[in-house]
Design a protein around this motif. Sequence first.
Motif, PDB file in Angstrom:
ATOM      1  N   CYS A  47      -5.263   8.514   1.326  1.00 15.33           N
ATOM      2  CA  CYS A  47      -4.557   7.333   1.804  1.00 15.33           C
ATOM      3  C   CYS A  47      -5.220   6.542   3.187  1.00 15.33           C
ATOM      4  N   ASP A  48      -5.383   7.619   4.033  1.00 18.27           N
ATOM      5  CA  ASP A  48      -6.368   7.218   5.326  1.00 18.27           C
ATOM      6  C   ASP A  48      -7.539   6.668   5.020  1.00 18.27           C
TER       7      ASP A  48
ATOM      8  N   VAL B 243      -0.916   8.226  -5.769  1.00 17.50           N
ATOM      9  CA  VAL B 243      -1.312   7.599  -4.178  1.00 17.50           C
ATOM     10  C   VAL B 243      -2.716   8.291  -3.873  1.00 17.50           C
ATOM     11  N   PRO B 244      -3.218   7.129  -3.198  1.00 17.90           N
ATOM     12  CA  PRO B 244      -2.619   5.943  -2.725  1.00 17.90           C
ATOM     13  C   PRO B 244      -2.968   4.858  -3.817  1.00 17.90           C
TER      14      PRO B 244
ATOM     15  N   PRO C 280       2.621  -1.334   4.431  1.00 22.26           N
ATOM     16  CA  PRO C 280       2.302   0.463   4.171  1.00 22.26           C
ATOM     17  C   PRO C 280       3.908   0.646   3.535  1.00 22.26           C
TER      18      PRO C 280
ATOM     19  N   CYS D  55      -1.961  12.346   3.869  1.00 19.57           N
ATOM     20  CA  CYS D  55      -2.989  12.145   2.879  1.00 19.57           C
ATOM     21  C   CYS D  55      -4.329  11.544   3.212  1.00 19.57           C
TER      22      CYS D  55
ATOM     23  N   ARG E 297      -7.132   2.985   3.305  1.00 26.25           N
ATOM     24  CA  ARG E 297      -6.841   2.275   4.416  1.00 26.25           C
ATOM     25  C   ARG E 297      -8.031   1.596   5.162  1.00 26.25           C
TER      26      ARG E 297
ATOM     27  N   ASP F  24       5.736   4.208   2.547  1.00 32.12           N
ATOM     28  CA  ASP F  24       5.780   5.731   2.600  1.00 32.12           C
ATOM     29  C   ASP F  24       6.518   6.106   1.253  1.00 32.12           C
TER      30      ASP F  24
ATOM     31  N   TYR G 229       0.768  -1.240   0.128  1.00 27.98           N
ATOM     32  CA  TYR G 229       0.001   0.049   0.002  1.00 27.98           C
ATOM     33  C   TYR G 229       0.873   1.356   0.061  1.00 27.98           C
ATOM     34  N   TYR G 230       1.047   1.818  -1.121  1.00 31.15           N
ATOM     35  CA  TYR G 230       1.727   3.115  -1.334  1.00 31.15           C
ATOM     36  C   TYR G 230       1.123   4.277  -0.799  1.00 31.15           C
ATOM     37  N   THR G 231       1.677   4.918   0.181  1.00 28.09           N
ATOM     38  CA  THR G 231       0.856   6.068   0.790  1.00 28.09           C
ATOM     39  C   THR G 231       1.888   7.455   0.834  1.00 28.09           C
ATOM     40  N   ARG G 232       1.664   8.376   1.539  1.00 24.86           N
ATOM     41  CA  ARG G 232       2.462   9.326   2.204  1.00 24.86           C
ATOM     42  C   ARG G 232       1.624   9.873   3.135  1.00 24.86           C
TER      43      ARG G 232
END
Length: 86
Positions: A15-16, A55-56, A38, A12, A19, A40, A6-9
């Motif tokens: 992204c939250d 992203v995500p 995860p 975001c 998830r 980042d 799961y590519y996130t930053r």
Amino acid sequence: MIELEYYTRKNCELCDNGREQIKLALSELRFNRVKLIPIDIDEDDALQEEYMVRVPVLKHEGEVVQEGLIDFVQVYDYLKEYLGKR
């Protein structure tokens, strides 16, 4: 064991929210042998360049399952189909 990347930053909201959608899909499937990894993108310049506007991003076995807006239905359907093939 299924591993999902799961590519996130940080900071975001998409992204939250994504998830939470993934967790909801997993709970509906009642399949607990999934490891959500995860990643980042801000910790790696190459990843940041590749995924900055995407992203995500949820990947499984190198293939993109979904990106941008992660939703319960698509994640659920993908995992259900994958598990049915096994």
